[in-house]
Write a protein that holds these residues in place. Structure first.
Motif, PDB file in Angstrom:
ATOM      1  N   LEU A  49       0.897  -1.028   0.479  1.00  0.00           N
ATOM      2  CA  LEU A  49       0.013   0.407   0.059  1.00  0.00           C
ATOM      3  C   LEU A  49       0.969   1.238   0.159  1.00  0.00           C
ATOM      4  CD1 LEU A  49      -2.606   1.811   0.547  1.00  0.00           C
ATOM      5  CD2 LEU A  49      -2.544   1.140   2.852  1.00  0.00           C
ATOM      6  N   ARG A  52       2.621   1.806  -3.386  1.00  0.00           N
ATOM      7  CA  ARG A  52       1.674   2.399  -4.566  1.00  0.00           C
ATOM      8  C   ARG A  52       0.989   3.068  -4.248  1.00  0.00           C
ATOM      9  NH1 ARG A  52      -1.565  -3.968  -4.533  1.00  0.00           N
ATOM     10  NH2 ARG A  52      -0.337  -4.700  -6.431  1.00  0.00           N
ATOM     11  N   TYR A  58      -1.427   4.058  -6.116  1.00  0.00           N
ATOM     12  CA  TYR A  58      -2.808   3.280  -5.674  1.00  0.00           C
ATOM     13  C   TYR A  58      -4.040   3.711  -7.065  1.00  0.00           C
ATOM     14  CZ  TYR A  58      -5.682   2.600  -1.934  1.00  0.00           C
ATOM     15  OH  TYR A  58      -7.195   2.108  -1.847  1.00  0.00           O
TER      16      TYR A  58
END
Length: 147
Positions: A49, A52, A58
């Protein structure tokens, strides 16, 4: 910030966001992963996460729709994001909220930290005794879904 990253998001921020999401509990999203499952590989999940988000690649997953019964017998559709998306939302909130909170109108109560519909009603009641005029409007939909 690490070289080659587009956004200044630290791994510490992502970890802190995860801790807040975990404390809030809640169900898993469309990917079927609840907090217990997420916890099994939390370091890898948070690293992916962070990578990204900080690189700008993301994108959130679809939201799981769950019907919740209302008092009037009808149902309301509730959108449940994945744990990863909830962590991402918290990272954004932790960065954005301190910037905008100081410039919001003091009479704004919806979706604000440490403010509620009850606070708004309290201020309204107080002002009813101080002011010689009234502005009337429908607040039914200000603090959530109508009906």
């Amino acid at each position: 910030m690490k070289e080659g990253k587009s956004f200044e998001i630290s791994q510490h921020q992502v970890l802190e966001a995860y801790k807040r999401v975990k404390a809030n509990k809640g169900a898993g999203g469309i990917d079927g992963m609840d907090l217990t499952e997420y916890e099994k590989d939390w370091k890898n999940n948070l690293y992916k996460l962070w990578n990204r988000m900080s690189s700008g690649s993301y994108f959130p997953a679809a939201v799981k729709g769950v019907e919740i019964p209302k008092k009037n017998g009808k149902k309301r559709l509730l959108g449940i994001p994945t744990i990863t998306d909830r962590v991402a939302q918290m990272v954004v909130r932790m960065n954005f909220e301190p910037l905008v909170e100081p410039i919001f109108c003091s009479d704004s109560y919806g979706y604000r930290p440490n403010r509620s519909a009850t606070d708004a009603i309290g201020v309204t009641r107080e002002r009813c005794w101080k002011m010689a005029w009234v502005i009337e409007f429908d607040i039914k939909g200000l603090f959530g879904a109508p009906g």
